[in-house]
Design an enzyme around this catalytic site. Structure first.
Site, mmCIF file in Angstrom:
data_model
loop_
_atom_site.group_PDB
_atom_site.id
_atom_site.type_symbol
_atom_site.label_atom_id
_atom_site.label_comp_id
_atom_site.label_asym_id
_atom_site.label_seq_id
_atom_site.Cartn_x
_atom_site.Cartn_y
_atom_site.Cartn_z
ATOM 1 N N ARG A 16 0.801 -1.228 0.000
ATOM 2 C CA ARG A 16 0.000 0.000 0.000
ATOM 3 C C ARG A 16 0.834 1.279 0.000
ATOM 4 N NH1 ARG A 16 -3.648 -1.173 4.968
ATOM 5 N NH2 ARG A 16 -2.061 -2.757 5.320
ATOM 6 N N THR A 81 3.071 -13.849 9.746
ATOM 7 C CA THR A 81 3.922 -13.364 10.849
ATOM 8 C C THR A 81 4.583 -14.512 11.624
ATOM 9 O OG1 THR A 81 1.829 -13.085 12.045
ATOM 10 C CG2 THR A 81 2.854 -11.109 11.215
HETATM 11 C C1 UD1 Z 1 -0.753 -8.163 12.570
HETATM 12 C C2 UD1 Z 1 -1.479 -9.040 13.583
HETATM 13 C C3 UD1 Z 1 -2.720 -8.319 14.085
HETATM 14 C C4 UD1 Z 1 -2.312 -6.999 14.704
HETATM 15 C C5 UD1 Z 1 -1.490 -6.169 13.707
HETATM 16 C C6 UD1 Z 1 -0.919 -4.966 14.410
HETATM 17 C C7 UD1 Z 1 -1.058 -11.290 12.784
HETATM 18 C C8 UD1 Z 1 -1.617 -12.477 12.135
HETATM 19 N N1 UD1 Z 1 -1.865 -10.275 12.943
HETATM 20 O O1 UD1 Z 1 -1.657 -8.001 11.480
HETATM 21 O O2 UD1 Z 1 -3.376 -9.102 15.061
HETATM 22 O O3 UD1 Z 1 -3.472 -6.293 15.104
HETATM 23 O O4 UD1 Z 1 -0.389 -6.938 13.189
HETATM 24 O O5 UD1 Z 1 -0.191 -4.188 13.504
HETATM 25 O O6 UD1 Z 1 0.102 -11.311 13.161
HETATM 26 N N2 UD1 Z 1 5.635 -9.696 8.104
HETATM 27 C C9 UD1 Z 1 6.721 -10.421 7.699
HETATM 28 N N3 UD1 Z 1 6.510 -11.566 7.002
HETATM 29 C C10 UD1 Z 1 5.278 -12.020 6.701
HETATM 30 C C11 UD1 Z 1 4.170 -11.254 7.121
HETATM 31 C C12 UD1 Z 1 4.375 -10.098 7.829
HETATM 32 O O7 UD1 Z 1 7.872 -10.057 7.954
HETATM 33 O O8 UD1 Z 1 5.180 -13.075 6.072
HETATM 34 C C13 UD1 Z 1 5.860 -8.453 8.866
HETATM 35 C C14 UD1 Z 1 5.376 -7.209 8.155
HETATM 36 O O9 UD1 Z 1 6.406 -6.642 7.351
HETATM 37 C C15 UD1 Z 1 4.985 -6.310 9.304
HETATM 38 C C16 UD1 Z 1 4.579 -7.292 10.412
HETATM 39 O O10 UD1 Z 1 5.124 -8.527 10.052
HETATM 40 O O11 UD1 Z 1 6.090 -5.552 9.756
HETATM 41 C C17 UD1 Z 1 3.074 -7.385 10.565
HETATM 42 O O12 UD1 Z 1 2.530 -7.883 9.368
HETATM 43 P P1 UD1 Z 1 1.203 -7.331 8.748
HETATM 44 O O13 UD1 Z 1 0.931 -8.033 7.485
HETATM 45 O O14 UD1 Z 1 1.224 -5.859 8.732
HETATM 46 O O15 UD1 Z 1 0.181 -7.877 9.842
HETATM 47 P P2 UD1 Z 1 -1.285 -7.381 10.031
HETATM 48 O O16 UD1 Z 1 -2.135 -8.067 9.052
HETATM 49 O O17 UD1 Z 1 -1.321 -5.924 10.094
#
Ligand code: UD1
Ligand code: CA
Length: 452
Positions: A16, A81
Site C-alpha cells: 500500500r 507473521t
Molecule cells: C498483525 C497481527 C494483528 C495486529 C497487527 C498490528 C497477525 C496475524 N496479525 O496483522 O493481530 O493487530 O499486526 O499491527 O500477526 N511480516 C513479515 N513476514 C510475513 C508477514 C508479515 O515479515 O510473512 C511483517 C510485516 O512486514 C509487518 C509485520 O510482520 O512488519 C506485521 O505484518 P502485517 O501483514 O502488517 O500484519 P497485520 O495483518 O497488520
C-alpha cells in the site's frame, strides 16, 4: 536478568505504500522506520536484535550496517507473521524474546521497556490497546471473567467479535522456551493460508501457560505505517515530539506545524526558530540564536548569538559566536566561520575559513580559501579555485585586507596582511603585506568619439 532478544518483523512488501523502496526504509523525521525501531530497542536495553528481512533485504541490511547488536535473517516467502518469526532461528534463542514490527516508528524505548517488565510474571505477554475504531486490527477476545482467550484476526472475526475495541498492537514478549515449543505448532488453516503468530495465544493457553494481554496507555504503540498518509502522520508526530522537548527547554518555535528538527539535533535556550526551517543530522545550535524562515542546516555547529537570515543553507560547517549570515547565504561543507563575521546575500562558501570580524556582504564565491581577521571582501569577489587541469587551488588572504569589489583571485595566490586590492582586479601574483595591487587597464577617453 535473562537475555533479552528482539525480533523485528520487516519482511513484508508494504504494497500500500505504492513504492519501490521497502516499506521500513521510508523515513520518518529524517530516519528510516526500521532504524528508529532498532534505536529504541537498543535504548530499551535489549541484548540482541534480529531483523527478519525479505523484500529489499540488501537495502535493509545496508541501512542497519552500523548497528552492532543487529543480525539479519531472511524469510524466503511471506507466509505470515509466524513464519517470519520462525525465520529468525528461534532454536538458538534463550531468555525472553520481544517481537515487534519494523513499521511502528512511534513506539519509544519506554514502551518496549514497559512490555519487557510487564512480561516478567508471564510466559507470553501481548500488548493491546483500547480504541474507538478497531479497523483491521486483530481483536483481543476475553472470557466471562475478562480472562484472555485468543486473538482473532478481523478477517476471521464474527460480528460480535468485530465489535471488540481492545486490539492487538503486534508487540509481544514471550519466553524463548515457550516460543520454541508452540510456534512450530501454528497451522495455516485460514482464508489467507498464512501462518498467524497470533495463534500462539490459544496454543500456549492450552498448554496451561500464563498468557496475558496488557493494554498500553498510549496509542502510539499500535500506530503502524501502511501507506503514505500514515507516513505523513508519523512524520508529524515525531517532529512534534522533538519540538515539544525543545520548547520546554526554552526554544521559541513560531509554527510547530512547519518546522522540522531531527532527533539528534540540539538547539540552545533562548533561540528562535521561524517557520519552514529544517535542522538535520547532528546539528548543534547554541543559545540565543535567531534562525529566520526557510533556512536549512545540516550536520553543522552554530555557536551562541548567531543570526541566520531567510533562506540560508548550511552544510557540514561551523559558525562562530555573534556572526550574521544571509539572507540567501550558502555554506557548503568544510567551511569554518569565525566570531562576529558578516556574510551577506548570495555569498557562497566552500571549504573556506573566515577569521573573526571579517565581512563579505554581497554576491561572492569563496572556495578553497583561508581569510584572516578584520578583512573586508568587496561585492562580487571570486576565488577562481578550479583550474583548467581540473584541480582545485587555494587562495590565502591575510588579516586587515581590503579587497575592492569585483576582484578575482586566480589560485594559488597569497595576499599579505593589510594589503589593498583595487576594485576590478584580477590577482594572479602574490601580494605582499601592506601593498596595493591593481590590475585593471587604465581608463581611456576619446572626446567627441560619437558624432552628433
Ligand atoms: C498483525 C497481527 C494483528 C495486529 C497487527 C498490528 C497477525 C496475524 N496479525 O496483522 O493481530 O493487530 O499486526 O499491527 O500477526 N511480516 C513479515 N513476514 C510475513 C508477514 C508479515 O515479515 O510473512 C511483517 C510485516 O512486514 C509487518 C509485520 O510482520 O512488519 C506485521 O505484518 P502485517 O501483514 O502488517 O500484519 P497485520 O495483518 O497488520
Ligand atoms: Ca500492519
Amino acid at each position: 536478568m535473562p537475555t533479552k532478544t528482539a525480533i523485528i518483523l520487516s519482511a513484508g512488501l508494504g504494497t500500500r505504500m505504492k513504492s519501490d523502496l521497502p516499506k521500513v526504509l521510508h523515513k520518518v523525521a529524517g530516519r528510516s522506520m526500521v532504524s528508529i525501531v532498532a534505536m529504541q530497542l537498543e535504548e530499551a536495553g535489549v541484548d540482541e536484535i534480529r531483523v527478519v528481512v525479505g523484500y529489499g533485504a540488501d537495502l535493509v541490511r545496508q541501512e542497519l550496517k552500523d548497528f552492532k547488536k543487529v543480525k539479519f535473517y531472511t524469510q524466503q516467502n511471506q507466509l505470515g507473521t509466524a513464519d517470519a518469526v520462525k525465520a529468525a532461528d528461534i532454536d538458538s534463542l534463550s531468555g525472553v524474546v520481544l517481537i515487534c514490527n519494523g513499521d511502528h516508528p512511534l513506539i519509544t524505548a519506554q514502551d518496549y521497556g514497559q512490555a519487557l517488565n510487564a512480561a516478567l510474571e508471564t510466559d507470553l505477554l501481548v500488548t493491546s490497546c483500547n480504541v474507538n475504531n478497531p479497523k483491521e486490527f486483530g481483536r483481543i477476545v476475553r472470557g466471562r471473567d475478562k480472562e484472555f482467550l485468543k486473538i482473532i484476526e478481523s478477517k476471521q472475526a464474527n460480528p460480535s467479535e468485530l465489535k471488540i475495541k481492545e486490539v492487538n498492537t503486534g508487540l509481544y514478549v514471550v519466553k524463548a522456551e515457550v516460543l520454541k515449543k508452540y510456534l512450530p505448532q501454528i497451522k495455516n488453516n485460514n482464508a489467507k493460508k498464512e501462518y498467524y503468530l497470533t495463534d500462539i495465544v490459544e496454543l500456549a493457553l492450552r498448554g496451561e501457560r500464563v498468557v496475558r494481554a496488557k493494554a498500553a496507555k498510549n496509542k502510539r504503540v499500535m500506530f503502524g505505517v501502511n501507506n503514505k498518509l500514515e507516513l505523513y502522520q508519523a512524520n508529524r508526530a515525531l517532529y512534534l515530539r522533538k519540538l515539544r522537548e525543545l520548547m520546554l527547554d526554552g526554544v521559541t518555535i513560531i509554527d510547530a506545524k512547519n518546522t522540522y528538527i531531527e532527533k539528534d539535533c540540539e538547539v540552545g535556550a533562548g533561540s528562535v526558530i521561524e517557520p519552514g526551517v529544517m535542522i538535520k543530522g547532528r546539528t548543534k545550535i547554541g543559545k540565543n540564536c535567531h534562525i529566520e524562515a526557510h533556512c536549512q542546516i545540516t550536520d553543522s555547529e552554530i555557536n551562541d548569538d548567531v543570526k541566520i537570515k531567510w533562506g540560508t543553507i548550511i552544510e557540514k560547517s561551523v559558525v562562530g559566536k555573534k556572526s550574521t549570515l544571509g539572507p540567501y547565504a550558502r555554506l557548503r561543507p568544510e567551511t569554518v566561520v569565525g566570531e562576529e563575521v558578516h556574510l551577506g546575500n548570495f555569498v557562497e562558501l566552500k571549504k573556506a575559513t573566515i577569521g573573526n570580524r571579517s565581512k563579505a556582504n554581497h554576491l561572492t564565491y569563496l572556495g578553497d580559501c583561508e581569510i584572516g581577521e578584520d578583512t573586508n571582501i568587496g561585492c562580487g569577489t571570486i576565488t577562481c579555485n578550479y583550474a583548467v587541469d581540473k584541480k582545485k587551488y587555494k587562495t590565502t588572504i591575510g588579516s586587515d585586507v581590503f579587497v575592492g569589489s569585483d576582484t578575482q583571485f586566480i589560485a594559488p595566490v597569497t595576499v599579505g596582511d593589510g594589503a589593498v586590492i583595487g576594485s576590478g582586479s584580477t590577482i594572479t601574483k602574490d601580494v605582499p603585506s601592506a601593498a596595493l595591487a591593481v590590475s585593471r587597464a587604465k581608463q581611456f577617453i576619446k572626446e567627441g568619439y560619437r558624432k552628433k
